[in-house]
Design a protein around this motif. Structure first.
Motif, PDB file in Angstrom:
ATOM      1  N   TYR A 117      46.974  51.900  35.975  1.00 14.33           N
ATOM      2  CA  TYR A 117      47.466  51.926  37.455  1.00 14.33           C
ATOM      3  C   TYR A 117      46.843  50.522  38.212  1.00 14.33           C
ATOM      4  O   TYR A 117      46.249  49.674  37.610  1.00 14.33           O
ATOM      5  CB  TYR A 117      46.494  52.931  38.066  1.00 14.33           C
ATOM      6  N   SER A 118      47.156  50.331  39.256  1.00 19.32           N
ATOM      7  CA  SER A 118      46.718  49.029  40.282  1.00 19.32           C
ATOM      8  C   SER A 118      45.584  49.481  41.291  1.00 19.32           C
ATOM      9  O   SER A 118      45.733  50.674  41.848  1.00 19.32           O
ATOM     10  CB  SER A 118      47.936  48.304  40.848  1.00 19.32           C
ATOM     11  N   SER A 119      44.787  48.749  41.532  1.00 20.26           N
ATOM     12  CA  SER A 119      43.879  48.883  42.375  1.00 20.26           C
ATOM     13  C   SER A 119      43.006  47.505  42.777  1.00 20.26           C
ATOM     14  O   SER A 119      43.486  46.484  42.231  1.00 20.26           O
ATOM     15  CB  SER A 119      42.571  49.786  41.897  1.00 20.26           C
ATOM     16  N   THR A 120      42.402  47.407  43.809  1.00 20.43           N
ATOM     17  CA  THR A 120      41.750  46.257  44.434  1.00 20.43           C
ATOM     18  C   THR A 120      40.268  46.107  44.367  1.00 20.43           C
ATOM     19  O   THR A 120      39.664  47.059  44.771  1.00 20.43           O
ATOM     20  CB  THR A 120      42.005  45.947  45.781  1.00 20.43           C
ATOM     21  N   VAL A 121      39.747  45.140  43.780  1.00 23.17           N
ATOM     22  CA  VAL A 121      38.309  44.716  44.055  1.00 23.17           C
ATOM     23  C   VAL A 121      38.023  43.534  44.618  1.00 23.17           C
ATOM     24  O   VAL A 121      38.938  42.662  44.442  1.00 23.17           O
ATOM     25  CB  VAL A 121      37.633  44.716  42.572  1.00 23.17           C
ATOM     26  N   GLY A 122      37.204  43.559  45.604  1.00 20.95           N
ATOM     27  CA  GLY A 122      37.239  42.083  46.445  1.00 20.95           C
ATOM     28  C   GLY A 122      38.394  41.667  47.063  1.00 20.95           C
ATOM     29  O   GLY A 122      38.462  40.466  47.398  1.00 20.95           O
ATOM     30  N   GLY A 123      39.321  42.839  47.480  1.00 20.83           N
ATOM     31  CA  GLY A 123      40.572  42.389  48.307  1.00 20.83           C
ATOM     32  C   GLY A 123      41.784  42.084  47.356  1.00 20.83           C
ATOM     33  O   GLY A 123      42.621  41.938  47.879  1.00 20.83           O
TER      34      GLY A 123
ATOM     35  N   ASP B  90      44.576  44.407  41.160  1.00 21.80           N
ATOM     36  CA  ASP B  90      44.464  44.088  39.814  1.00 21.80           C
ATOM     37  C   ASP B  90      44.962  45.530  39.041  1.00 21.80           C
ATOM     38  O   ASP B  90      45.108  46.673  39.734  1.00 21.80           O
ATOM     39  CB  ASP B  90      43.006  43.756  39.488  1.00 21.80           C
ATOM     40  N   ILE B  91      45.113  45.427  37.665  1.00 20.99           N
ATOM     41  CA  ILE B  91      45.398  46.216  36.941  1.00 20.99           C
ATOM     42  C   ILE B  91      44.213  46.861  36.175  1.00 20.99           C
ATOM     43  O   ILE B  91      43.411  46.128  35.452  1.00 20.99           O
ATOM     44  CB  ILE B  91      46.571  46.090  35.904  1.00 20.99           C
ATOM     45  N   TYR B  92      44.013  48.237  36.276  1.00 22.22           N
ATOM     46  CA  TYR B  92      43.155  48.770  35.424  1.00 22.22           C
ATOM     47  C   TYR B  92      43.540  49.977  34.200  1.00 22.22           C
ATOM     48  O   TYR B  92      44.889  50.313  34.262  1.00 22.22           O
ATOM     49  CB  TYR B  92      42.354  49.829  36.259  1.00 22.22           C
ATOM     50  N   GLU B  93      42.828  50.238  33.253  1.00 23.02           N
ATOM     51  CA  GLU B  93      43.396  51.271  32.302  1.00 23.02           C
ATOM     52  C   GLU B  93      42.288  52.233  32.290  1.00 23.02           C
ATOM     53  O   GLU B  93      41.091  51.972  32.125  1.00 23.02           O
ATOM     54  CB  GLU B  93      43.615  50.708  30.997  1.00 23.02           C
TER      55      GLU B  93
ATOM     56  N   THR C  44      43.233  42.683  34.311  1.00 19.80           N
ATOM     57  CA  THR C  44      43.494  41.427  35.030  1.00 19.80           C
ATOM     58  C   THR C  44      42.609  41.144  36.036  1.00 19.80           C
ATOM     59  O   THR C  44      41.955  41.848  36.723  1.00 19.80           O
ATOM     60  CB  THR C  44      44.959  41.439  35.854  1.00 19.80           C
ATOM     61  N   THR C  45      42.037  39.944  36.098  1.00 20.60           N
ATOM     62  CA  THR C  45      40.948  39.411  37.008  1.00 20.60           C
ATOM     63  C   THR C  45      41.545  38.026  37.912  1.00 20.60           C
ATOM     64  O   THR C  45      40.654  37.485  38.337  1.00 20.60           O
ATOM     65  CB  THR C  45      39.914  38.909  36.091  1.00 20.60           C
ATOM     66  N   LEU C  46      42.695  38.095  38.016  1.00 20.57           N
ATOM     67  CA  LEU C  46      43.267  36.623  39.116  1.00 20.57           C
ATOM     68  C   LEU C  46      42.792  36.910  40.283  1.00 20.57           C
ATOM     69  O   LEU C  46      43.105  37.985  40.855  1.00 20.57           O
ATOM     70  CB  LEU C  46      44.567  36.615  38.477  1.00 20.57           C
TER      71      LEU C  46
END
Length: 344
Positions: free
Chosen positions: A173-179, A182-185, A197-199
């Motif tokens: 799924y996708s979610s945001t950290v620090g605005g 990113d993609i999480y599993e 992902t951490t871009l």
């Protein structure tokens, strides 16, 4: 509704496809609908499973393609979202229906938004995001056998675009950290989550390949506001770009891995990966992509305005990739149809 901007369009697309609140104007990756998917799941909160009302209907649409359709497609179910009203008066309903237009069943309904339903490979689980007023989108999983749903991702920010691994053990799924989106599993048995992902750019709309070795997703990392589709390989932990030109978002691989269904500009399209050949199916008026049937011989996508059996409103279109013919299934009550997805 990856809406407003690509984050909206993407994360709303994630939300649009993640079901769109959509102001979609060529994705401006602002993750506005991504109410800043924040501090995601270190410990994911789970609510007790509630019984979900199902209300079958009996409107069957006669069409010319069903007789030729493979049994795996005919036996499948199409999940989709229907929207009525706008703004604070928005009502969203999640339905499943047979490909012949019969046996429409209500899975969930709320004042607010439902985004991007996604089936498990066996058609027994249905994941989706929903957002009530003044709340962030949360991800639920509906169990077809028990007719119950469970809240699995409940964190600050937007939690969108779920996708099951073929063994049903993991959820992307996708979610945001620090605005940033990113993609999480997540491992569904333990709730353990890792960030893939951490871009600083926007990475959204993940979708597993059927072999579980990779997934496709949308990113604007090369050009802000101009999304492209990438493929992430779990073994190498690296991503390669699939699409090279035009606006491209909301990807899904066919079960055989040979084709990609996605949004090309404002059109539902299918790409043959080996050759790069693109077939544009339709401009839906909704910034919605096509999705494959289990056999890969058909696609399904929504249209904003159509008339089926004298009923106006949004429709689900089922399109034969081999015969280039289509038929439509009308919405339940003339509402806007979004995010249809076909299960086994």
């Amino acid at each position: 509704m990856l809406t407003s901007n690509i984050s909206q369009r993407l994360h709303k697309k994630c939300l649009s496809i993640a079901h769109s609140t959509i102001t979609h104007t060529k994705i401006t990756f602002n993750i506005t609908i991504s109410v800043a998917l924040s501090i995601f799941l270190t410990a994911c909160s789970t609510l007790p499973m509630d019984k979900v009302a199902r209300t079958p209907t009996s409107s069957t649409v006669v069409n010319p393609l069903m007789a030729k359709m493979p049994p795996i497609d005919r036996a499948g179910r199409i999940a989709y979202v229907e929207e009525q009203g706008a703004g604070s008066a928005k009502i969203s309903s999640l339905y499943t229906i047979s490909p012949d237009g019969s046996d429409r069943q209500l899975i969930d309904e709320l004042s607010g938004y439902i985004y991007a339903p996604a089936w498990s490979a066996d058609g027994q689980l249905l994941a989706y995001s929903k957002q009530t007023p003044r709340q962030n989108p949360k991800i639920y999983i509906y169990d077809v056998s028990s007719q119950t749903r469970n809240l699995v991702v409940n964190t600050e920010g937007s939690n969108l675009s779920p996708s099951f691994s073929s063994d049903k053990q993991r959820l992307l799924y996708s979610s945001t950290v620090g605005g940033n989106a990113d993609i999480y599993e997540m491992r569904l048995d333990s709730g353990e989550t890792r960030q893939l992902t951490t871009l600083p750019s926007t990475e959204v709309q993940p979708s597993y390949a059927s072999d579980g070795q990779s997934f496709v997703y949308t990113s604007d990392k090369k050009n802000a506001g101009r999304p492209r589709i990438y493929r992430y390989n779990f073994a190498t932990r690296s991503a390669t770009q699939i699409t090279t030109k035009d606006y491209a978002a909301s990807p899904q691989l066919s079960n055989d891995g040979q084709r990609l269904a996605y949004l090309n500009g404002r059109q539902a399209a299918v790409m043959t990966l080996a050759t790069g050949q693109i077939v544009k199916l339709a401009e839906t008026g909704l910034d919605e992509p096509a999705r494959f049937s289990p056999s890969g011989l058909y696609t399904v996508y929504p249209t904003r305005k159509s008339q089926v059996d004298g009923q106006s409103g949004g429709s689900i279109v089922i399109h034969s990739l081999s015969g280039n013919t289509s038929y439509a299934i009308s919405s339940k009550a003339g509402g806007v149809v979004r995010s249809p997805i076909w299960s086994r």
